[in-house]
Design a protein around this motif. Structure first.
Motif, PDB file in Angstrom:
ATOM      1  N   ALA A   1      32.825  51.607  37.939  1.00  0.00           N
ATOM      2  CA  ALA A   1      31.585  52.473  38.715  1.00  0.00           C
ATOM      3  C   ALA A   1      30.403  52.556  37.710  1.00  0.00           C
ATOM      4  O   ALA A   1      29.339  52.401  38.419  1.00  0.00           O
ATOM      5  N   ALA A   2      30.836  52.863  36.570  1.00  0.00           N
ATOM      6  CA  ALA A   2      29.635  52.953  35.426  1.00  0.00           C
ATOM      7  C   ALA A   2      28.902  51.521  35.272  1.00  0.00           C
ATOM      8  O   ALA A   2      27.640  51.407  34.646  1.00  0.00           O
ATOM      9  N   GLY A   3      29.917  50.601  35.052  1.00  0.00           N
ATOM     10  CA  GLY A   3      29.505  49.226  34.483  1.00  0.00           C
ATOM     11  C   GLY A   3      29.215  48.098  35.484  1.00  0.00           C
ATOM     12  O   GLY A   3      29.074  47.051  34.915  1.00  0.00           O
ATOM     13  N   VAL A   4      29.314  48.051  36.711  1.00  0.00           N
ATOM     14  CA  VAL A   4      29.209  47.102  37.757  1.00  0.00           C
ATOM     15  C   VAL A   4      28.219  47.501  38.806  1.00  0.00           C
ATOM     16  O   VAL A   4      28.690  48.510  39.517  1.00  0.00           O
TER      17      VAL A   4
ATOM     18  N   TYR B   1      34.338  45.602  43.806  1.00  0.00           N
ATOM     19  CA  TYR B   1      33.021  44.914  43.038  1.00  0.00           C
ATOM     20  C   TYR B   1      33.108  43.536  43.352  1.00  0.00           C
ATOM     21  O   TYR B   1      32.263  43.009  43.123  1.00  0.00           O
ATOM     22  N   LEU B   2      34.322  43.050  43.781  1.00  0.00           N
ATOM     23  CA  LEU B   2      34.392  41.633  43.886  1.00  0.00           C
ATOM     24  C   LEU B   2      35.103  41.262  45.229  1.00  0.00           C
ATOM     25  O   LEU B   2      36.218  40.813  45.460  1.00  0.00           O
TER      26      LEU B   2
ATOM     27  N   GLU C   1      27.767  37.485  37.839  1.00  0.00           N
ATOM     28  CA  GLU C   1      27.530  38.454  36.995  1.00  0.00           C
ATOM     29  C   GLU C   1      28.436  39.862  37.077  1.00  0.00           C
ATOM     30  O   GLU C   1      28.938  40.286  36.393  1.00  0.00           O
ATOM     31  N   ARG C   2      28.912  40.046  38.442  1.00  0.00           N
ATOM     32  CA  ARG C   2      29.930  40.979  38.723  1.00  0.00           C
ATOM     33  C   ARG C   2      31.390  40.514  37.938  1.00  0.00           C
ATOM     34  O   ARG C   2      31.904  41.382  37.680  1.00  0.00           O
ATOM     35  N   ALA C   3      31.553  39.242  38.491  1.00  0.00           N
ATOM     36  CA  ALA C   3      32.768  38.785  37.869  1.00  0.00           C
ATOM     37  C   ALA C   3      32.966  39.074  36.281  1.00  0.00           C
ATOM     38  O   ALA C   3      33.968  39.567  35.579  1.00  0.00           O
ATOM     39  N   ALA C   4      31.685  38.665  35.515  1.00  0.00           N
ATOM     40  CA  ALA C   4      31.844  38.790  34.164  1.00  0.00           C
ATOM     41  C   ALA C   4      31.958  40.108  33.669  1.00  0.00           C
ATOM     42  O   ALA C   4      32.501  40.568  32.929  1.00  0.00           O
ATOM     43  N   ALA C   5      31.110  41.123  34.530  1.00  0.00           N
ATOM     44  CA  ALA C   5      31.352  42.585  34.311  1.00  0.00           C
ATOM     45  C   ALA C   5      32.893  43.147  34.325  1.00  0.00           C
ATOM     46  O   ALA C   5      33.299  43.904  33.392  1.00  0.00           O
ATOM     47  N   VAL C   6      33.274  42.615  35.406  1.00  0.00           N
ATOM     48  CA  VAL C   6      34.726  42.960  35.635  1.00  0.00           C
ATOM     49  C   VAL C   6      35.821  42.678  34.620  1.00  0.00           C
ATOM     50  O   VAL C   6      36.336  43.450  34.151  1.00  0.00           O
ATOM     51  N   ALA C   7      35.511  41.271  34.099  1.00  0.00           N
ATOM     52  CA  ALA C   7      36.450  40.898  33.280  1.00  0.00           C
ATOM     53  C   ALA C   7      36.157  41.648  31.881  1.00  0.00           C
ATOM     54  O   ALA C   7      37.010  41.856  31.206  1.00  0.00           O
ATOM     55  N   GLU C   8      34.906  41.877  31.577  1.00  0.00           N
ATOM     56  CA  GLU C   8      34.735  42.690  30.522  1.00  0.00           C
ATOM     57  C   GLU C   8      35.120  44.038  30.375  1.00  0.00           C
ATOM     58  O   GLU C   8      35.967  44.524  29.327  1.00  0.00           O
ATOM     59  N   ILE C   9      35.248  44.537  31.553  1.00  0.00           N
ATOM     60  CA  ILE C   9      35.822  46.022  31.415  1.00  0.00           C
ATOM     61  C   ILE C   9      37.307  46.183  31.439  1.00  0.00           C
ATOM     62  O   ILE C   9      37.814  46.709  30.752  1.00  0.00           O
TER      63      ILE C   9
ATOM     64  N   GLU D   1      47.079  56.616  33.958  1.00  0.00           N
ATOM     65  CA  GLU D   1      46.117  57.023  33.402  1.00  0.00           C
ATOM     66  C   GLU D   1      44.945  56.140  33.177  1.00  0.00           C
ATOM     67  O   GLU D   1      43.596  56.260  33.144  1.00  0.00           O
ATOM     68  N   TRP D   2      45.561  54.736  32.953  1.00  0.00           N
ATOM     69  CA  TRP D   2      44.578  53.724  32.870  1.00  0.00           C
ATOM     70  C   TRP D   2      43.780  53.464  33.867  1.00  0.00           C
ATOM     71  O   TRP D   2      42.363  53.172  34.193  1.00  0.00           O
ATOM     72  N   LEU D   3      44.476  53.288  35.217  1.00  0.00           N
ATOM     73  CA  LEU D   3      43.723  53.254  36.693  1.00  0.00           C
ATOM     74  C   LEU D   3      42.513  54.241  36.664  1.00  0.00           C
ATOM     75  O   LEU D   3      41.590  54.005  37.357  1.00  0.00           O
ATOM     76  N   THR D   4      43.109  55.650  36.340  1.00  0.00           N
ATOM     77  CA  THR D   4      41.865  56.488  36.485  1.00  0.00           C
ATOM     78  C   THR D   4      40.568  56.350  35.507  1.00  0.00           C
ATOM     79  O   THR D   4      39.527  56.506  35.848  1.00  0.00           O
ATOM     80  N   GLU D   5      40.833  55.870  34.461  1.00  0.00           N
ATOM     81  CA  GLU D   5      39.882  55.355  33.629  1.00  0.00           C
ATOM     82  C   GLU D   5      38.990  54.237  34.097  1.00  0.00           C
ATOM     83  O   GLU D   5      38.012  54.132  33.986  1.00  0.00           O
ATOM     84  N   LEU D   6      40.022  52.881  34.526  1.00  0.00           N
ATOM     85  CA  LEU D   6      39.034  52.151  35.098  1.00  0.00           C
ATOM     86  C   LEU D   6      38.159  52.281  36.108  1.00  0.00           C
ATOM     87  O   LEU D   6      37.350  51.789  36.279  1.00  0.00           O
ATOM     88  N   ALA D   7      38.660  53.090  36.990  1.00  0.00           N
ATOM     89  CA  ALA D   7      37.690  53.586  38.203  1.00  0.00           C
ATOM     90  C   ALA D   7      36.378  54.248  37.769  1.00  0.00           C
ATOM     91  O   ALA D   7      35.407  53.736  38.273  1.00  0.00           O
ATOM     92  N   GLY D   8      36.454  54.895  36.567  1.00  0.00           N
ATOM     93  CA  GLY D   8      35.195  55.506  36.178  1.00  0.00           C
ATOM     94  C   GLY D   8      34.217  54.157  35.398  1.00  0.00           C
ATOM     95  O   GLY D   8      33.177  54.153  35.553  1.00  0.00           O
ATOM     96  N   GLU D   9      35.183  53.388  34.644  1.00  0.00           N
ATOM     97  CA  GLU D   9      34.267  52.365  33.928  1.00  0.00           C
ATOM     98  C   GLU D   9      33.737  51.247  34.913  1.00  0.00           C
ATOM     99  O   GLU D   9      32.685  50.986  34.492  1.00  0.00           O
TER     100      GLU D   9
END
Length: 224
Positions: free
Chosen positions: A82-85, A153-154, A93-101, A72-80
């Motif tokens: 896609a929307a946030g990086v 993304y990385l 900057e991509r690394a920071a966004a991935v760590a945040e998500i 369930e988390w991996l499904t959520e992660l895929a969407g987050e």
């Protein structure tokens, strides 16, 4: 909740699902260590021997829940992700966004992190070779899914992506144990607020740890 004897495969699956759902509800109320087979049996309305017809131990129940919550988390992660990086951003900057998500979505799933923390020391004990092997096969599939998401993304992570993903869930499990102090420790913090400096807030500390890890493994980001 009470059940008649399960006679068909559909009825058996309904009963298995009821056991898992009740265990999940219990984890919302109590830590992993407090979930017992006796209490699970009582709440689900089955004798303990009947529960054991569906799951060989409480650890087998919790391992199956861990895999469910991870999916369930991996499904959520895929969407987050896609929307946030933005894939066109510079690497840092991509690394920071991935760590945040990663830190935000994991910290929002405290039970999943608690199960990560209990996996090696508790959940993989008192289960048969068949059960633990089935779980490990599923875990490798989930790790591959997570690795592919992060690499999208990385891509600079290269072969380090799998290790980074494994470290992410290990850190989430380890930090979760310190971010939810027991009642006695919470009382100590209230009595002596200065002691609360030792309290770890899961999201913030996990974000720092993941960011530091990425800075260490991404090409051109290693400290001198």
């Amino acid at each position: 909740m009470t059940f008649q004897r399960a006679r068909t495969e559909e009825q058996r699956e309904i009963r298995r699902r009821a056991i898992l759902d009740m265990a999940s509800a219990m984890l919302d109320e109590m830590p992993v260590a407090a979930v017992t087979l006796n209490e699970l049996s009582r709440r689900v309305g089955l004798a303990k021997p009947n529960v054991l017809r569906y799951f060989e131990s409480r650890e087998a129940v919790l391992l199956e829940l861990l895999d469910q919550f991870l999916r369930e988390w991996l499904t959520e992660l895929a969407g987050e992700l896609a929307a946030g990086v933005d894939e066109d951003l510079p690497m840092a900057e991509r690394a920071a966004a991935v760590a945040e998500i990663l830190s935000r979505t994991l910290s929002g799933r405290v039970v999943l992190c608690d199960l990560f923390g209990a996996q090696g020391s508790v959940l993989e004990h008192n289960v048969s070779v068949e059960v633990v092997a089935r779980y490990k096969r599923a875990s490798l599939d989930r790790l591959a899914t997570m690795t592919a998401l992060v690499q999208k993304y990385l891509p600079e992570l290269g072969e380090n992506a799998t290790l980074f993903c494994l470290n992410t869930v290990l850190m989430a499990g380890a930090l979760s144990a310190y971010s939810t102090p027991p009642p006695s420790l919470r009382a100590a913090y209230r009595a002596e607020p200065d002691l609360a400096r030792l309290h770890l807030e899961l999201k913030g500390y996990l974000r720092q740890a993941l960011t530091a890890t990425l800075l260490g493994v991404l090409p051109g980001r290693r400290p001198a």
